[in-house]
Enzyme design. Structure first.
Site, short mmCIF file in Angstrom:
data_model
loop_
_atom_site.label_atom_id
_atom_site.label_comp_id
_atom_site.label_asym_id
_atom_site.label_seq_id
_atom_site.Cartn_x
_atom_site.Cartn_y
_atom_site.Cartn_z
CG ASP A 14 -2.21 4.98 3.29
OD1 ASP A 14 -2.08 5.17 2.06
OD2 ASP A 14 -3.13 5.50 3.96
CG HIS B 63 -1.97 0.99 1.26
ND1 HIS B 63 -2.97 0.99 2.19
CD2 HIS B 63 -2.23 2.05 0.45
CE1 HIS B 63 -3.79 2.00 1.97
NE2 HIS B 63 -3.35 2.66 0.91
#
Length: 425
Positions: A305, A60
């Site tokens: 992320d 991610h």
């Protein structure tokens, strides 16, 4: 090119090797792992006192390329990745233009071969231009090697359309990576809905914003049979729902980011845009549930992320700053410091959640292991180095992190990709 890594403590989740071994690499493959290897090599690396682990795989990240290169590029993102021991990344599709067809996936893959030090797997969007109105070219993207589709940055709010996309993903053997956020419930929120938001005079985001979509997506995965991976889980109920899904035998996995298993909303002492991320930093009870979920094996993956922004987009009030935190260069140290040194996870657990499990989710049989015949994506990690994180040393264009000045233990000493040393401290 032959590389011999000597005297290192090999951690291999596949073979369960956990001890002192030499590792012989020839070209792009691991040829031999043994207690003592006597062989001439082009380069010998003394890994004494270090762990030798499979290169980390981050499911991610946002490389912002194409179209938002002022935030990050394939080149700078790749440098940041290998500096953090990350040898493969999954790049989210919310670029400009959105990655929503096979040609766009193939174009990023082709460029990445020349521009990025890390492997890049481009993830495809679920809907065209991520507008949520019609499906993207899911079959074409699967053929181009996207491995998964994701509407990351938002959820597909049309459940019927999403279900159709899941069915096509299932038919093409790829996964769905879910960003779980009911946009109709956000209502202008910018941080966790609690007394800390009230203290700062900011609008809150409730846990239910995430939880209702987690529940929906698990039910849709149950119906369609698609492999569902839940991105950046931040709530205690997300952990509960992943546990229930697994108990039912559903193909559901979940990831947690270091900022969510370390920081809570109580750490936001002042109105600082570097603490603004989506989902937001939650309560201490949520943090503890995430940590326990990692310990119990409910949560499978640690991802970052990684979301770089320009300084002017973050150096402002939480109300007006962009959502996002960079993480590629800090995730290994933060994980080791917060989870391994504290005894919550073993080093083997760390390797599983940062490499082996991500490889399994992507279907990368040749990665995620330091064993004979595997691709020589390897990280050599020094567990004794203690230092303070300094955002000014980042290779990433993004310096947006609340961990600047945070003391950690554990540092990447070498990163090898395809049998080549691409980073050494």
């Amino acid at each position: 090119m032959t590389i011999l890594i000597q005297n290192g403590h090999v951690i291999d989740p596949l073979t369960r090797k956990d001890g002192c071994y030499d590792v012989l690499i020839e070209n792009d493959r691991i040829q031999k792992v043994a207690e003592k290897i006597e062989k001439e090599a082009d380069r010998v690396i003394d890994a004494k006192g270090c762990y030798v682990m499979p290169g980390f795989i981050d499911l991610h990240v946002h490389f912002r390329d194409p179209g938002l290169e002022y935030k990050e590029t394939l080149e700078t993102g790749g440098k940041a990745a290998v500096r953090g021991g990350v040898t493969t990344v999954c790049a989210m599709p919310n670029t400009k233009p959105v990655i929503d067809n096979g040609d766009k996936v193939a174009a990023v893959h082709e460029r990445a071969k020349n521009e990025s030090l890390s492997h890049v797997i481009q993830i495809g969007a679920v809907t065209r231009e991520q507008k949520g109105q019609e499906l993207a070219d899911i079959e074409g993207m699967a053929k181009a090697g996207c491995h998964a589709i994701s509407e990351d940055g938002k959820s597909v709010m049309n459940a019927s359309l999403y279900r159709k996309g899941m069915k096509i993903a299932k038919e093409n053997g790829i996964a769905v990576f879910a960003h779980c956020e009911d946009i109709t419930m956000v209502e202008g929120g910018v941080m966790n809905a609690d007394e800390n938001a009230e203290r700062l005079g900011l609008r809150g985001i409730t846990n239910s914003v995430e939880d209702v979509i987690v529940a929906r997506d698990i039910l849709l995965a149950k119906e369609t049979g698609v492999r569902l991976h839940l991105c950046h889980c931040s709530t205690a109920d997300s952990v509960k729902m992943v546990k229930l899904a697994k108990e039912e035998g559903l193909p559901v996995t979940g990831e947690v980011c270091p900022h969510h298993f370390i920081l809570s909303s109580e750490d936001i002492k002042e109105d600082d845009g570097n603490y603004k991320m989506n989902p937001p930093l939650r309560s201490k009870a949520d943090v503890e549930a995430l940590r326990q979920g990692l310990k119990d094996g409910i949560m499978d993956v640690i991802s970052t992320d990684h979301a770089p922004h320009a300084a002017e987009e973050k150096n402002k009030s939480i109300a007006k700053a962009a959502f996002g935190i960079v993480g590629l260069e800090t995730s290994a140290a933060l994980t080791y410091t917060s989870l391994v040194k504290t005894g919550l996870l073993s080093v083997m657990d760390m390797a599983e959640k940062m490499s082996y499990n991500p490889a399994k989710i992507l279907g990368l049989d040749e990665k995620g292991s330091v064993s004979e015949g595997k691709i020589a994506d390897v990280v050599i990690f020094d567990p004794d180095k203690t230092y303070k994180i300094d955002k000014n040393t980042f290779a990433s264009k993004g310096k947006n992190t609340p961990f600047d000045g945070y003391e950690v233990t554990g540092e990447v000493a070498y990163t090898l990709v395809d049998g080549k040393v691409v980073y050494e401290r």
